[in-house]
Design an enzyme around this catalytic site. Structure first.
Site, PDB file in Angstrom:
ATOM      1  N   ASP A 198       0.817  -1.288   0.094  1.00  0.00           N
ATOM      2  CA  ASP A 198       0.074  -0.209  -0.239  1.00  0.00           C
ATOM      3  C   ASP A 198       0.797   1.360  -0.018  1.00  0.00           C
ATOM      4  O   ASP A 198       2.261   1.207   0.333  1.00  0.00           O
ATOM      5  CB  ASP A 198      -0.862   0.030   1.271  1.00  0.00           C
ATOM      6  CG  ASP A 198      -0.341   0.159   2.616  1.00  0.00           C
ATOM      7  OD1 ASP A 198       0.738  -0.749   2.493  1.00  0.00           O
ATOM      8  OD2 ASP A 198      -0.408   0.936   3.345  1.00  0.00           O
ATOM      9  N   GLU A 232       0.417  -1.191   5.580  1.00  0.00           N
ATOM     10  CA  GLU A 232       1.474  -0.898   6.500  1.00  0.00           C
ATOM     11  C   GLU A 232       1.097   0.800   7.218  1.00  0.00           C
ATOM     12  O   GLU A 232       1.216   1.069   8.204  1.00  0.00           O
ATOM     13  CB  GLU A 232       2.695  -0.842   5.680  1.00  0.00           C
ATOM     14  CG  GLU A 232       3.694  -0.732   6.748  1.00  0.00           C
ATOM     15  CD  GLU A 232       4.458   0.729   6.784  1.00  0.00           C
ATOM     16  OE1 GLU A 232       5.335   1.116   7.337  1.00  0.00           O
ATOM     17  OE2 GLU A 232       3.921   1.622   5.922  1.00  0.00           O
TER      18      GLU A 232
END
Length: 292
Positions: free
Chosen positions: A77, A144
């Protein structure tokens, strides 16, 4: 100069493919499909675990078949942010990459180098047939940026490796040994509603430098939410007012560049003085600051 001329070419090829796929935090379904398809195309075993992380396995090359596995880890991400006039819908559209031959950036948006470059390097290694290596366990975690969510739910029972290289540091040429944590606080504050005949006024802060809450936090950049809080606090020392609406920031790990409050207030003269004083204090560090 075209990004295709950047070296190593295979790495930037994969980075471009990743950049074509929307992959902001909480929006990793398509990038997960891409990673699973990559594994299938290269005849590699891959697991989509219960935490929605991807684990891809590659056997060691000749002479290293029985070596201890190494874990390569990055996250899929990115932080999605853009300049105010950018029309790209980052939840549905890819990025526009630009380069001058030395630096790579995205037109009008964040680049996603954190941590797209890690994923690109991992894919390049997995796709190679000329790099000697032990067995590889490639772990690509989700979300994350909003609290290490994928890492917290990683099914480690699939892993045999005891050594892990996390490709998510900041300084080129520097190997970092250590770790960092994150904490998100949620506060519920009771409020009471009331009617007011006073003037309604919107206070808006914009134009701050912003930055990453990790690597830029020590640069003393202003936080729009804290700045707005300071204005309201100083105003409350001399004036009575009511807050109708208040909001600020766009991501948990981005230093807020904008914030606003709508208040009901009778006398605005004190507010003007507070704003002018703050602008004067920050004129050298936040040159594009706007408080309207």
């Amino acid at each position: 100069m075209d990004y295709k001329e950047l070296e190593p070419k295979i790495v930037f090829q994969y980075f471009k493919e990743i950049s074509n796929i929307p992959h902001g935090s909480g929006n990793t379904k398509e990038i997960s499909k891409y990673l699973m398809n990559f594994a299938k195309e290269h005849n590699l075993k891959a697991i989509y675990d219960s935490g929605r992380n991807i684990i891809i396995f590659k056997d060691g090359t000749k002479g290293f078949e029985y070596s201890e596995p190494i874990i390569l880890q990055g996250h899929m991400d990115m932080v999605c942010d853009k300049v105010p006039d950018c029309t790209i819908d980052m939840s549905k559209e890819g990025l526009t990459l630009c380069t001058d031959g030395e630096y790579l950036w995205a037109d009008g948006t964040t680049l996603g180098g954190d941590d797209g470059i890690a994923v690109a390097y991992i894919l390049a290694i997995l796709a190679s047939d000329d790099i000697p290596h032990p067995p590889i366990e490639a772990v690509i975690t989700r979300d994350e940026e909003i609290g290490l969510l994928g890492a917290a739910e990683l099914e480690t029972s699939y892993l045999k490796g005891k050594r892990l290289i996390n490709i998510d540091s900041e300084d080129e040429g520097i190997f970092t040994a250590g770790c960092a944590g994150a904490m998100i606080y949620t506060a519920n504050i009771p409020i009471e509603f009331e009617s007011s005949d006073n003037n309604t006024l919107r206070i808006e802060i914009s134009g701050l430098n912003g930055g990453h809450s990790g690597i830029d936090i020590g640069k003393q950049r202003e936080n729009a939410i804290k700045l707005l809080g300071k204005i309201l606090y100083e105003l409350s020392q001399d004036c009575k007012f009511s807050v109708c609406d208040i909001n600020g920031g766009v991501r948990e790990n981005v230093i807020p560049k904008q914030a606003y409050a709508v208040i009901c207030i009778e006398d605005t003269s004190k507010l003007k003085d507070i704003i002018e004083n703050i602008k004067s204090e920050l004129i050298n560090t936040e040159k594009d600051l706007k408080i309207t």
